[in-house]
Design a protein around this motif. Structure first.
Motif, mmCIF file in Angstrom:
data_model
loop_
_atom_site.group_PDB
_atom_site.id
_atom_site.type_symbol
_atom_site.label_atom_id
_atom_site.label_comp_id
_atom_site.label_asym_id
_atom_site.label_seq_id
_atom_site.Cartn_x
_atom_site.Cartn_y
_atom_site.Cartn_z
ATOM 1 N N ARG A 61 38.241 26.496 12.591
ATOM 2 C CA ARG A 61 38.992 26.399 11.337
ATOM 3 C C ARG A 61 40.454 26.082 11.650
ATOM 4 N NH1 ARG A 61 37.727 29.169 6.568
ATOM 5 N NH2 ARG A 61 36.361 30.518 7.782
ATOM 6 N N LYS B 217 34.419 29.591 -4.858
ATOM 7 C CA LYS B 217 34.512 30.690 -3.905
ATOM 8 C C LYS B 217 33.378 31.675 -4.184
ATOM 9 C CE LYS B 217 39.520 30.407 -3.328
ATOM 10 N NZ LYS B 217 40.814 31.134 -3.462
ATOM 11 N N ALA C 287 31.925 30.421 5.280
ATOM 12 C CA ALA C 287 32.456 29.480 4.291
ATOM 13 C C ALA C 287 33.499 30.087 3.355
ATOM 14 C CB ALA C 287 31.315 28.889 3.473
ATOM 15 N N ASP C 288 34.506 29.275 3.016
ATOM 16 C CA ASP C 288 35.464 29.622 1.954
ATOM 17 C C ASP C 288 34.916 29.190 0.600
ATOM 18 O OD1 ASP C 288 37.819 30.009 3.931
ATOM 19 O OD2 ASP C 288 37.196 27.959 4.294
ATOM 20 N N GLN C 289 34.191 28.066 0.613
ATOM 21 C CA GLN C 289 33.659 27.484 -0.611
ATOM 22 C C GLN C 289 32.154 27.309 -0.459
ATOM 23 O OE1 GLN C 289 35.478 26.309 -3.443
ATOM 24 N NE2 GLN C 289 37.308 27.284 -2.605
ATOM 25 N N GLN D 264 39.652 24.454 5.127
ATOM 26 C CA GLN D 264 38.509 25.023 4.404
ATOM 27 C C GLN D 264 37.190 24.723 5.104
ATOM 28 O OE1 GLN D 264 38.595 23.553 0.353
ATOM 29 N NE2 GLN D 264 39.780 25.313 -0.351
ATOM 30 N N LEU E 6 33.284 24.391 3.765
ATOM 31 C CA LEU E 6 32.377 24.331 2.614
ATOM 32 C C LEU E 6 30.947 24.448 3.115
ATOM 33 C CD1 LEU E 6 31.701 23.540 -0.447
ATOM 34 C CD2 LEU E 6 31.433 21.225 0.456
ATOM 35 N N SER F 169 44.312 24.136 9.998
ATOM 36 C CA SER F 169 45.037 23.542 8.878
ATOM 37 C C SER F 169 44.966 22.019 8.917
ATOM 38 C CB SER F 169 46.503 23.993 8.909
ATOM 39 O OG SER F 169 47.123 23.569 10.112
ATOM 40 N N GLU G 222 27.600 32.742 4.249
ATOM 41 C CA GLU G 222 28.459 33.789 3.692
ATOM 42 C C GLU G 222 29.537 34.200 4.677
ATOM 43 O OE1 GLU G 222 28.001 37.900 1.080
ATOM 44 O OE2 GLU G 222 26.228 36.931 1.938
#
Length: 310
Positions: free
Chosen positions: A179, A215, A199-201, A28, A30, A181, A196
């Protein structure tokens, strides 16, 4: 990968960070958004073990930021707004120095240096002094330095601040490609378009407190309300007598368009199009009305400021 629970930091009588709770999972990104002085950088400094929390706790890669600060520093890569490059060094010398700081073996250090220089497109300039680099090259080198020890957590504070658009795009592309895992990334930025895109969060912080997080799609729904759609016509068409199907609320009518909300767009939007077709309306397009992170941010901050005045 990054866990923050009821974290606070007080400087004398000033509460810089107030009861912040956040989680960033592996894979992720943030984006932590807020005004200058909102508490973003203070939060980052606590996550690196540079500042001791007044209360609460935080973990990075499973290590407690207070009790295991040495392990935390070995687990994070940090890119600050002022990256502190040593301008008389070459890129190779600079990365080698920090590889030694992180106690990488000679073999592992050279492998990482060669990989990062190639990854960031700096091989040809690797033996030039850093002072000769462009802003974009310097920022990419600073990002390479933060990755020299392959950290599972990346903390990026204003990663494209004061950069020209082309250099900023290059750095954004590099951040997006990081990014993984096996890695969590936190970005503090004033660039809402950048947040925007990456980010995922999203988390918005105001006067040390997290106002809202989640989200982007969820935040748009929560802050701005249900999505709106617009039907545009190829020519003027009188739609004043148009009755929409159940579940569709028309919010604006014009001679060349209709704007509406739809409770179940997959079901109701085709029904509206069918009605328009039966009435031989000159439909040109039907699309969701774009809503940006900037709208979410400004509305959230406006509401927070209004609440303080009450």
């Amino acid at each position: 990968m990054i866990h923050i629970e009821n974290l606070s930091k007080k400087f004398n009588d000033f509460l810089a960070v107030d009861n912040v709770t956040l989680d960033v999972k592996p894979g992720q990104i943030l984006a932590l958004l807020g005004q200058n002085g909102a508490g973003k950088t203070t939060t980052i400094r606590m996550l690196t073990g540079l500042l001791r929390p007044t209360q609460g706790r935080a973990e990075v890669a499973g290590y407690d930021v207070e009790k295991e600060s040495t392990q935390v520093r070995a687990s994070v890569g940090v890119l600050t707004e002022h990256h502190g490059l040593y301008l008389r060094m070459t890129a190779v010398e600079y990365l080698d120095f920090f590889g030694k700081v992180y106690r990488l073996s000679d073999d592992a250090r050279m492998k990482r240096i060669n990989h990062l220089l190639e990854y960031f497109g700096l091989v040809e300039a690797s033996h030039r002094r850093i002072g000769e680099y462009s802003k974009g090259m310097k920022q990419k080198l600073a990002l390479a330095r933060s990755l020299i020890h392959e950290p599972p957590a990346l903390l990026l504070d204003e990663p494209t601040s004061a950069m020209d658009p082309e250099s900023a795009r290059l750095v954004r592309d590099e951040i997006a490609s990081l990014r993984s895992s096996q890695r969590a990334i936190v970005i503090c930025t004033h660039n809402l378009a950048e947040a925007e895109a990456l980010a995922d969060q999203i988390a918005i912080i105001y006067r040390g407190r997290i106002l809202i997080r989640g989200k982007l799609a969820e935040l748009k729904e929560r802050v701005l309300g249900p999505a709106e759609y617009e039907v545009s016509f190829s020519k003027k068409w009188d739609n004043k007598s148009l009755k929409p199907p159940a579940g569709v609320e028309i919010v604006a009518r014009g001679s060349r368009s209709i704007r509406f909300r739809s409770e179940q767009p997959q079901k109701n939007n085709p029904l509206l199009l069918k009605i328009l077709s039966m009435k031989e309306a000159p439909v040109l397009t039907l699309q969701e009305v774009p809503r940006s992170l900037e709208q979410v941010y400004l509305k959230t901050m406006s509401d927070a400021g209004g609440a303080l005045l009450q």
